[in-house]
Design an enzyme around this catalytic site. Sequence first.
Site, mmCIF file in Angstrom:
data_model
loop_
_atom_site.group_PDB
_atom_site.id
_atom_site.type_symbol
_atom_site.label_atom_id
_atom_site.label_comp_id
_atom_site.label_asym_id
_atom_site.label_seq_id
_atom_site.Cartn_x
_atom_site.Cartn_y
_atom_site.Cartn_z
ATOM 1 N N GLN A 11 0.681 -1.258 0.212
ATOM 2 C CA GLN A 11 -0.099 0.035 0.121
ATOM 3 C C GLN A 11 0.771 1.360 -0.036
ATOM 4 O O GLN A 11 1.885 1.345 0.921
ATOM 5 C CB GLN A 11 -0.905 0.130 1.078
ATOM 6 C CG GLN A 11 -2.340 -0.289 0.909
ATOM 7 C CD GLN A 11 -3.178 -0.420 2.134
ATOM 8 O OE1 GLN A 11 -3.492 -1.519 2.658
ATOM 9 N NE2 GLN A 11 -3.815 0.432 2.552
ATOM 10 N N SER A 91 4.291 -6.817 2.640
ATOM 11 C CA SER A 91 2.747 -6.601 3.196
ATOM 12 C C SER A 91 1.961 -7.153 2.305
ATOM 13 O O SER A 91 2.044 -8.291 1.848
ATOM 14 C CB SER A 91 2.521 -5.156 3.797
ATOM 15 O OG SER A 91 1.265 -5.197 4.513
ATOM 16 N N LEU A 92 0.911 -6.283 1.741
ATOM 17 C CA LEU A 92 -0.018 -6.652 0.845
ATOM 18 C C LEU A 92 0.883 -7.313 -0.473
ATOM 19 O O LEU A 92 0.053 -8.352 -0.991
ATOM 20 C CB LEU A 92 -0.712 -5.358 0.140
ATOM 21 C CG LEU A 92 -1.291 -5.539 -1.135
ATOM 22 C CD1 LEU A 92 -2.504 -6.399 -1.198
ATOM 23 C CD2 LEU A 92 -1.568 -4.133 -1.783
ATOM 24 N N ARG A 116 -9.233 -9.053 3.053
ATOM 25 C CA ARG A 116 -8.264 -8.408 4.003
ATOM 26 C C ARG A 116 -8.317 -6.844 4.148
ATOM 27 O O ARG A 116 -8.315 -6.562 5.523
ATOM 28 C CB ARG A 116 -6.912 -8.661 3.448
ATOM 29 C CG ARG A 116 -5.554 -8.423 4.194
ATOM 30 C CD ARG A 116 -4.262 -8.996 3.712
ATOM 31 N NE ARG A 116 -3.292 -8.667 4.216
ATOM 32 C CZ ARG A 116 -2.159 -7.544 4.193
ATOM 33 N NH1 ARG A 116 -2.691 -6.740 3.359
ATOM 34 N NH2 ARG A 116 -1.184 -7.474 4.867
ATOM 35 N N HIS A 201 -0.039 -4.170 10.801
ATOM 36 C CA HIS A 201 1.126 -5.125 11.331
ATOM 37 C C HIS A 201 1.387 -4.824 12.895
ATOM 38 O O HIS A 201 2.540 -4.807 13.265
ATOM 39 C CB HIS A 201 2.391 -4.833 10.611
ATOM 40 C CG HIS A 201 2.285 -5.259 9.052
ATOM 41 N ND1 HIS A 201 2.031 -6.395 8.632
ATOM 42 C CD2 HIS A 201 2.044 -4.249 7.925
ATOM 43 C CE1 HIS A 201 1.685 -6.387 7.369
ATOM 44 N NE2 HIS A 201 1.745 -5.281 6.913
ATOM 45 N N GLN A 250 1.004 -12.629 9.486
ATOM 46 C CA GLN A 250 1.786 -11.134 8.795
ATOM 47 C C GLN A 250 0.985 -10.078 9.298
ATOM 48 O O GLN A 250 1.308 -8.955 9.354
ATOM 49 C CB GLN A 250 1.529 -11.458 7.171
ATOM 50 C CG GLN A 250 2.371 -10.378 6.453
ATOM 51 C CD GLN A 250 1.285 -10.060 5.264
ATOM 52 O OE1 GLN A 250 0.134 -9.661 5.525
ATOM 53 N NE2 GLN A 250 1.737 -9.951 4.073
#
Length: 314
Positions: A11, A91-92, A116, A201, A250
């Site tokens: 992101q 991440s994503l 998500r 996170h 994660q």
Amino acid sequence: MGKIAFVFPGQGSQTVGMGADLIEAYPEAKKMFEAVDQRLAFPLTELIMNGPDDALKKTENTQPALLTVSAVLCTLLEKQGIKPDYLAGHSLGEYSALFAAGVLGFEDAVYAVRKRGKLMEAAVPAGKGTMAAVLGLEAEQLKAICANVSEQGDSVQTANLNCPGQIVISGTVAGVEQASQRASEAGARRVVPLAVSGPFHSSLMKPAAEKMRTVLQALSVRNADIPVIANSTAQEEQTAAEICDHLIEQLYSPVRWTESVERLIELGVDTFVEVGPGKVLSGLIRKINRKSTVFQVNNVQSLIDVSEKLKERV
């Protein structure tokens, strides 16, 4: 000959209009965008192409939008005969990497990250959590500050270990403010509050993580054809079971990006291709290891140029 890793952005790399030239140039790209709209029962392509920007920035929209563009670019690269030895995503971006590894089908991957995004948005009430980037402080020092603040009742953790001297912290608004203040007092060069919609996170994401397990259990998750470096462990993973466990972890664990890049280099990678919008990861990789060769593939022209350069290596 050194190995190649494809890395996929998270992101923050999105822009209105990303991927427009791909749709015009490649029929298979157009088909993939159309498949997304159908699977999500939502005109995501229209939002990506024309905005508005504030709607594209909503986590539940940003995540499938970025994954779509990254997956299209990856598919087109592979059609040019460019195949990676390893994969990783920030991440994503880990979901884009798992698509590239054959773990998740394209439409399932898009569906998963749309869910998500919604779960991440819903996990913490708006305005209760936030994130900040801390520049110029050692990771261990910052971890100790966060642990100390959390012990006093305001939750905050290190969230993105991006590169030496650039670490993002995440938690309650009060926790992040206190840790930011202490980081400045401890000698941080700068602390930059981030315009995010939640404390990603961090342990505050645990309610989203459990619900994400249910989402993944309903999808077909396969073993990886190409090893993927997991965000939460910074080690390669290949079995469907461990991949699912790491995707759950994660959500509330730090993105160990510095260690992930270092691990890829240990495995013999000397060339990184950032596949997807922007060039955030390329900048981080150069800060982690200046000797690495780094390319970005984010539009038709870069796809053609980088494919040619990589074909010359073979």
